[in-house]
Design an enzyme around this catalytic site. Structure first.
Site, PDB file in Angstrom:
ATOM      1  N   ASP A  50       0.838  -1.196   0.000  1.00  0.00           N
ATOM      2  CA  ASP A  50       0.000   0.000   0.000  1.00  0.00           C
ATOM      3  C   ASP A  50       0.876   1.250   0.000  1.00  0.00           C
ATOM      4  OD1 ASP A  50      -2.286   1.850   0.973  1.00  0.00           O
ATOM      5  OD2 ASP A  50      -3.272  -0.100   0.902  1.00  0.00           O
ATOM      6  N   ASP A  59      -2.687   3.097  17.863  1.00  0.00           N
ATOM      7  CA  ASP A  59      -3.488   1.899  17.591  1.00  0.00           C
ATOM      8  C   ASP A  59      -2.637   0.754  17.056  1.00  0.00           C
ATOM      9  OD1 ASP A  59      -5.601   3.457  18.316  1.00  0.00           O
ATOM     10  OD2 ASP A  59      -6.744   3.196  16.466  1.00  0.00           O
ATOM     11  N   HIS A 104      -3.427   6.066   3.518  1.00  0.00           N
ATOM     12  CA  HIS A 104      -4.266   4.953   3.068  1.00  0.00           C
ATOM     13  C   HIS A 104      -3.829   3.636   3.712  1.00  0.00           C
ATOM     14  CE1 HIS A 104      -5.837   1.928   0.154  1.00  0.00           C
ATOM     15  NE2 HIS A 104      -6.828   2.788   0.033  1.00  0.00           N
ATOM     16  N   ALA A 216      -8.012  -8.428  -8.410  1.00  0.00           N
ATOM     17  CA  ALA A 216      -9.069  -9.146  -7.693  1.00  0.00           C
ATOM     18  C   ALA A 216      -9.716 -10.211  -8.570  1.00  0.00           C
ATOM     19  CB  ALA A 216     -10.121  -8.160  -7.192  1.00  0.00           C
ATOM     20  N   SER A 268     -11.376  -0.767  -0.759  1.00  0.00           N
ATOM     21  CA  SER A 268     -10.058  -0.929  -0.120  1.00  0.00           C
ATOM     22  C   SER A 268     -10.215  -1.424   1.301  1.00  0.00           C
ATOM     23  CB  SER A 268      -9.316   0.405  -0.063  1.00  0.00           C
ATOM     24  OG  SER A 268      -8.699   0.737  -1.263  1.00  0.00           O
TER      25      SER A 268
END
Length: 370
Positions: A50, A59, A104, A216, A268
Site C-alpha cells: 500500500d 493503535d 491509506h 481481484a 479498499s
C-alpha cells in the site's frame, strides 16, 4: 497507472480519550469478537502492500514490522531513507515502509490489526503488519511489475496473508505471476473489487456496473466488495461476477496517519476487513492451506444481496468451520499444475508441507532481505 479502492477523506475524528470505546461497528458486523477467545491473529503476518504504514500510531504500537518501500521518492538524488536490510539499489528503495505520507495504508492496517488499547481494535488485534510501500504521494502506482515485485518480497519475508487494496482495469503478466507465486507458497491474497465513480453509480447506486478490477479478478484472489451498515452494497462499490465476498466498506472508523482517526469508505477497506478475517482463520488453523482458508471464508459467509459473491464475511463462523477441502482445479494456477505434473506431485506436496512448517513454526524471516 492504477488506483486504490477507496475514498479516504470523509471526516476527521479526534483520538479516543478516557474510557475505551465500543468495538467498531465494522468489526462486530464481520463477526470478529466471537472468534477472539479462539483466535486473535497471533502468529500471523499480514502484508499491507500500500502507501506504507505509520508505525507510530498508538493503535498500531508494536504491530508493525520493518518493511520495505518500492517508491522512488526523489529520482536522481541519494536515497532519503533505506528500508531496513535493503540494498542501496534499485532506486525504488527510498523510504521505510513504516512511514505513510498518504494515510491509506495506515487506515488499512488498523482495520486489520489495530490493538485493543485504544478502544478501536481491528479484526485480528494480535496479528503483525508487514508494510510494503508501492503507492506514491498521490496514492497511485504507475508500474504493475513493481507491485508484483513487492508481493514476491512480502511472500519471501514471512507474509501469511497479502492485502492488496489497490488495482486497475488492465491485466499485468508480472503482477499475475507474483500472485501465482504467493499461491505456490501457501499465502492468502485478498484484493478489492474497485469503486465506481460517483457519477457512474447513479442516484440509487444501480448504474454504471463495471468489471471487477485486476488483480481481484484472478481466481486465486479473494475479491472483496463493500457494504453499508445495513448489509447492502455500497453504491459506488464494484460488484457482480467475479466477486467472492462482501464486507463492511462504508463509513468505517480507521487510524489516521496524521493522528487520531478518520472515517473511510471504499472497497479498499472492505478488503482489509476480509484480510483480518483471513488472519483469524490462519491463527486458529495454521495447518490449513491458503485454498482451505478461502473456502472457509466463502462457505460460512452470510447470504446477502445480488452481486455480493458468497455473502458478507463472518469471521467467527469461518474460524469454527470444519476443515474445508481444497479444490485443486480452482486454487492452483494452470502453469503450476503443469509444473507439478512434470516434477511429480509427491515431491511438490512434500515441499508445500515443509514450507508451511517453516513459515508457521520456525523461521518466519524477521531480518529483511534485499
Amino acid at each position: 497507472m492504477a488506483c486504490v479502492c477507496s475514498t479516504l477523506l470523509a471526516l476527521l475524528l479526534s483520538a479516543p480519550s478516557g474510557a475505551a470505546s465500543p468495538v467498531p461497528w465494522q468489526v462486530a458486523a464481520a463477526g470478529a469478537p466471537p472468534a477472539w477467545p479462539t483466535a486473535d491473529g497471533a502468529g500471523v503476518v499480514v502484508a499491507v502492500v500500500d502507501s506504507g504504514v505509520d508505525a507510530d500510531h498508538p493503535d498500531l504500537a508494536g504491530a508493525v514490522l520493518p518493511g520495505r518501500s518500492y517508491v522512488d521518492a526523489d529520482p536522481g538524488a541519494e536515497p532519503r531513507l533505506l528500508a531496513l536490510g535493503s540494498d542501496e539499489d534499485p532506486v525504488y528503495e527510498r523510504a521505510f515502509g513504516q512511514a505513510d505520507p498518504v494515510g491509506h495504508g495506515t487506515a488499512v492496517a488498523s482495520l486489520i490489526a489495530a490493538r485493543p488499547v485504544g478502544g478501536r481494535p481491528g479484526m485480528a488485534p494480535a496479528a503483525e503488519i508487514l508494510p510494503v510501500r508501492v503507492l506514491d504521494d498521490e496514492n497511485r502506482y504507475h508500474d504493475s511489475s513493481m507491485v508484483g515485485a513487492a508481493v514476491r518480497w512480502a511472500v519471501d519475508n514471512g507474509a501469511d496473508v497479502v492485502n492488496l487494496s489497490l488495482g486497475g482495469h488492465y491485466d499485468s503478466a508480472p503482477f499475475a505471476e507474483a500472485v501465482a507465486y504467493a499461491e505456490r507458497h501457501d499465502v492468502v491474497v485478498v484484493a478489492c473489487t474497485g469503486n465506481l465513480k460517483p457519477d457512474d453509480a447513479g442516484a440509487d447506486g444501480a448504474g454504471g456496473e463495471e468489471e471487477v478490477w485486476f488483480p481481484a479478478r484472478i481466481d486465486t484472489v479473494l475479491a472483496v466488495t463493500g457494504t453499508d451498515r445495513e448489509g447492502e452494497r455500497w453504491r459506488t462499490a464494484v460488484a457482480g461476477e467475479g466477486t467472492d465476498l462482501a464486507a463492511p466498506g462504508a463509513e468505517l472508523t480507521a487510524a489516521d496517519a496524521a493522528g487520531g482517526h478518520r472515517t473511510v469508505t471504499g472497497t479498499s477497506f472492505a478488503a482489509a476487513i476480509v484480510s483480518g478475517a483471513a488472519a483469524l482463520v490462519r491463527s486458529a488453523h495454521p495447518d490449513w492451506t491458503a485454498a482451505q482458508v478461502r473456502r472457509a471464508l466463502t462457505s460460512t459467509a452470510h447470504p446477502a444481496g445480488a452481486g455480493l459473491g458468497a455473502g458478507i464475511v463472518d469471521a467467527a463462523a469461518a474460524v469454527a468451520a470444519d476443515p474445508p477441502p481444497a479444490e485443486v482445479s480452482a486454487s492452483v494456477p494452470a502453469v503450476w499444475s503443469a509444473a507439478a505434473t512434470a516434477a511429480g506431485g509427491g515431491l511438490l506436496g512434500l515441499g508445500a508441507l515443509l514450507l508451511r512448517g517453516r513459515r508457521r513454526f520456525g523461521v518466519r524471516a524477521r531480518t529483511m532481505t534485499g
